[in-house]
Design a protein around this motif. Sequence first.
Motif, PDB file in Angstrom:
ATOM      1  N   ARG A 309      32.453  42.446  44.143  1.00  0.00           N
ATOM      2  CA  ARG A 309      32.439  40.978  44.164  1.00  0.00           C
ATOM      3  C   ARG A 309      31.240  40.429  43.381  1.00  0.00           C
ATOM      4  NH1 ARG A 309      33.973  39.028  50.329  1.00  0.00           N
ATOM      5  NH2 ARG A 309      36.233  39.365  50.188  1.00  0.00           N
ATOM      6  N   ASP A 326      30.511  29.769  43.898  1.00  0.00           N
ATOM      7  CA  ASP A 326      31.378  30.563  44.773  1.00  0.00           C
ATOM      8  C   ASP A 326      30.965  30.483  46.239  1.00  0.00           C
ATOM      9  OD1 ASP A 326      33.376  33.005  45.064  1.00  0.00           O
ATOM     10  OD2 ASP A 326      31.540  33.558  46.138  1.00  0.00           O
ATOM     11  N   THR A 327      29.666  30.474  46.507  1.00  0.00           N
ATOM     12  CA  THR A 327      29.191  30.715  47.873  1.00  0.00           C
ATOM     13  C   THR A 327      28.313  29.602  48.434  1.00  0.00           C
ATOM     14  OG1 THR A 327      29.177  33.077  47.289  1.00  0.00           O
ATOM     15  CG2 THR A 327      28.087  32.461  49.337  1.00  0.00           C
ATOM     16  N   LEU A 357      24.484  34.128  54.805  1.00  0.00           N
ATOM     17  CA  LEU A 357      25.694  33.772  54.071  1.00  0.00           C
ATOM     18  C   LEU A 357      25.946  34.754  52.934  1.00  0.00           C
ATOM     19  CD1 LEU A 357      27.946  31.658  53.880  1.00  0.00           C
ATOM     20  CD2 LEU A 357      26.454  30.294  52.411  1.00  0.00           C
ATOM     21  N   LEU A 358      24.879  35.142  52.242  1.00  0.00           N
ATOM     22  CA  LEU A 358      25.013  36.121  51.155  1.00  0.00           C
ATOM     23  C   LEU A 358      25.476  37.465  51.697  1.00  0.00           C
ATOM     24  CD1 LEU A 358      24.291  36.164  48.011  1.00  0.00           C
ATOM     25  CD2 LEU A 358      22.289  37.474  48.717  1.00  0.00           C
ATOM     26  N   LYS A 360      27.296  38.021  54.295  1.00  0.00           N
ATOM     27  CA  LYS A 360      28.708  37.941  54.673  1.00  0.00           C
ATOM     28  C   LYS A 360      29.609  38.035  53.449  1.00  0.00           C
ATOM     29  CE  LYS A 360      31.968  34.986  57.188  1.00  0.00           C
ATOM     30  NZ  LYS A 360      32.129  33.715  57.966  1.00  0.00           N
ATOM     31  N   ARG A 361      29.172  37.425  52.349  1.00  0.00           N
ATOM     32  CA  ARG A 361      30.002  37.389  51.143  1.00  0.00           C
ATOM     33  C   ARG A 361      29.878  38.673  50.325  1.00  0.00           C
ATOM     34  NH1 ARG A 361      33.496  37.173  47.950  1.00  0.00           N
ATOM     35  NH2 ARG A 361      34.035  35.518  46.462  1.00  0.00           N
ATOM     36  N   PHE A 362      28.683  39.271  50.309  1.00  0.00           N
ATOM     37  CA  PHE A 362      28.440  40.474  49.495  1.00  0.00           C
ATOM     38  C   PHE A 362      27.804  41.559  50.363  1.00  0.00           C
ATOM     39  CE2 PHE A 362      27.937  36.672  46.858  1.00  0.00           C
ATOM     40  CZ  PHE A 362      28.967  36.860  45.940  1.00  0.00           C
TER      41      PHE A 362
END
Length: 515
Positions: A309, A326-327, A357-358, A360-362
């Motif tokens: 990702r 994106d995030t 948050l980062l 969770k996304r990556f």
Amino acid sequence: MTRFELEQQPRWVLPAVDEFYPALLKAGIRLSRCHDLTLAEGLLLAHEGRHGTHRNPGAAWARLHNQIEPPDKPPPARDAQPALFELDERFFTLDQLAEVYAEQQRRIMATAHPDRMRLLVASESAGALAAAEMSHHGLPWSEDVHRELLSSMLGPKPAPGARPLKLAELADRIIEAFDGRSLNPDSPPSVVKAFARDGIDIPSTRAWVLREIDHPAVEPLLEYKELARMWTAHGWSWLESWVHDGRFRPEYVVGGVVSGRWATRGGAALQLPKALRTAVRALPGWSLVVADAAQLEPRVLAALSADQRLAEFSADVDLYAGLAKDTFDGDRAKAKIAMLSAMYGGTSGGAGPLLALLRKRFPKAVGHVEQAAQAGELGRMVRSRLGRTSPLPSERWRTLMERTEGSEEDMRKSRQAARDWGRFTRNFVVQASAADWALVLLVVLRRRLADLAPKAEIVFYQHDEFMVHCPTETAPLVTAELAASATEATHLVFGSTEVQFPLETSTVDTYADAK
């Protein structure tokens, strides 16, 4: 020797490139490849957890035979004139050099990733050749521009022992702001005491501390500090010491920082103030091709962790902009804070929620650095992509970690020490791997440029920035070779990764125009 080099292109085994190669360059002999026994020994000792052990080949041979290790030699004296192939008196024969070399090859093969360690050793050695060549060529420098800059900023060149006119005027303003009470603006304790007399307690005279103060002395003090740095670090004395015949010739220290970044031995080449970059000027008919890797460390993290990702955002020069869209609801500043927090371990100033948050996304990218942090908190070593190894924490640190009881303050100090070392190892895996990539790019570029005619010279290298001095008509070809070198370095270091490492390149007459 020159004919043998050109016809056979051997890999020369040298006790230490910085001791031998400058004399060869002065004799007009350029080496294409080598194995630096001292640099290789340092990398292998660190890999084995023996940071600080003597690295010279004589010490390596002595360890093989259980003999007393001779200490490392001091660095070569500036402008020293060593005899070609004169062996250290503490080292004995070419057979012993060969024995050390063979043992180093055995140790390389014994590592978990011998192909990577072999690449690291070869690149470190070739980097030493490049460093000597950069010192030999020198950075093109306009002494007239430098002097004009100093005069405009500081006033006429002062008499020995006197302050420049501008600094003297600022010193008078500072004293006036403290109601005429005597103080030395060059002495932090003197300045701290002066503020204390006015009822203002400050821990230091750092610029960010001063900016928080409402006092008439702050403005002239900040200006004084900035100009004083220019005067002491790059003033008239520096110019007379380091620039000759229109060239600045710094002495680079390959792998001078534990992460693999270079340092310098005098000259402060890696801390050139922006104002002084205007003095770095190409010769008539020549140009400077300046390239730097865009947001290198986040891309390195994406490649290290194989986070698909995050890799998707590497195609853009501005990785943070895509990440923000994106995030982080398009907020680039938040995206940058989150990424830097992941790599450096910061959680203050609202960074904690952004990092969550980062994560969770990556998860793969953030998990990679968090595993390195956990290893550090446990006192373990971590390694870069190619095998450069972090030092072990000190005995004092281990003593703190062994505490199982004590006051709340004692236990707080133990927890803090663990977190601090974890932050170091968290960043080490990224920063050292970025240094791996940049070093490989440098040596690949050196090889590619060797075939150019007329010759293009690599004249500057700093972390993720590269500068080539070349005839103007050659600049487009140099630009293409830089891009090709980045692609080749990425493949050599990270294999078939999909992460892209774009270079921002410009062709200019003066370094100041590249920024």
